[in-house]
Design a protein around this motif. Structure first.
Motif, PDB file in Angstrom:
ATOM      1  N   LEU A  13      41.598   5.274  80.609  1.00 24.44           N
ATOM      2  CA  LEU A  13      41.638   6.643  80.104  1.00 24.44           C
ATOM      3  C   LEU A  13      40.788   6.856  78.852  1.00 24.44           C
ATOM      4  O   LEU A  13      40.536   7.991  78.469  1.00 24.44           O
ATOM      5  CB  LEU A  13      43.082   7.034  79.786  1.00 24.44           C
ATOM      6  N   GLY A  40      37.609   6.585  78.167  1.00 24.36           N
ATOM      7  CA  GLY A  40      36.385   7.363  78.344  1.00 24.36           C
ATOM      8  C   GLY A  40      36.625   8.701  79.009  1.00 24.36           C
ATOM      9  O   GLY A  40      35.802   9.606  78.906  1.00 24.36           O
ATOM     10  N   ALA A  41      37.737   8.847  79.688  1.00 19.63           N
ATOM     11  CA  ALA A  41      37.995  10.067  80.456  1.00 19.63           C
ATOM     12  C   ALA A  41      38.634  11.167  79.628  1.00 19.63           C
ATOM     13  O   ALA A  41      38.485  12.339  79.949  1.00 19.63           O
ATOM     14  CB  ALA A  41      38.891   9.743  81.648  1.00 19.63           C
ATOM     15  N   LEU A  42      39.332  10.804  78.572  1.00 17.85           N
ATOM     16  CA  LEU A  42      40.045  11.805  77.775  1.00 17.85           C
ATOM     17  C   LEU A  42      39.182  12.291  76.610  1.00 17.85           C
ATOM     18  O   LEU A  42      38.525  11.503  75.941  1.00 17.85           O
ATOM     19  CB  LEU A  42      41.332  11.221  77.195  1.00 17.85           C
ATOM     20  N   THR A  43      39.225  13.581  76.393  1.00 19.68           N
ATOM     21  CA  THR A  43      38.608  14.132  75.198  1.00 19.68           C
ATOM     22  C   THR A  43      39.591  13.965  74.042  1.00 19.68           C
ATOM     23  O   THR A  43      40.739  13.564  74.244  1.00 19.68           O
ATOM     24  CB  THR A  43      38.293  15.626  75.397  1.00 19.68           C
TER      25      THR A  43
END
Length: 70
Positions: free
Chosen positions: A14, A16-19
């Protein structure tokens, strides 16, 4: 313990996927869930009757002491 292990394993996926906003919302949801579980367990343990009155008095006193010290 199982939840912590799952969170530790999911962190690299997560990351890299979460802002930043998404991570903040996820953290707020996790804290809210933990508070709800803690409150539910406490109220279940205290029950109704005189123990609930003592719990409420202690909670109120703690809040007042925190405000006073602040």
């Amino acid at each position: 313990m199982v939840g912590l292990v799952l969170a530790w394993l999911a962190r690299p996926l997560l990351a890299g996927a979460l802002t930043v906003r998404g991570a903040l919302l996820l953290a707020v949801a996790a804290v809210g869930t933990a508070l709800a579980a803690g409150a539910s367990g406490t109220l279940r343990l205290v029950g109704r009757g005189p123990n609930l009155a003592w719990f409420a008095a202690g909670l109120g006193g703690g809040i007042l002491a925190t405000i006073w010290v602040r």
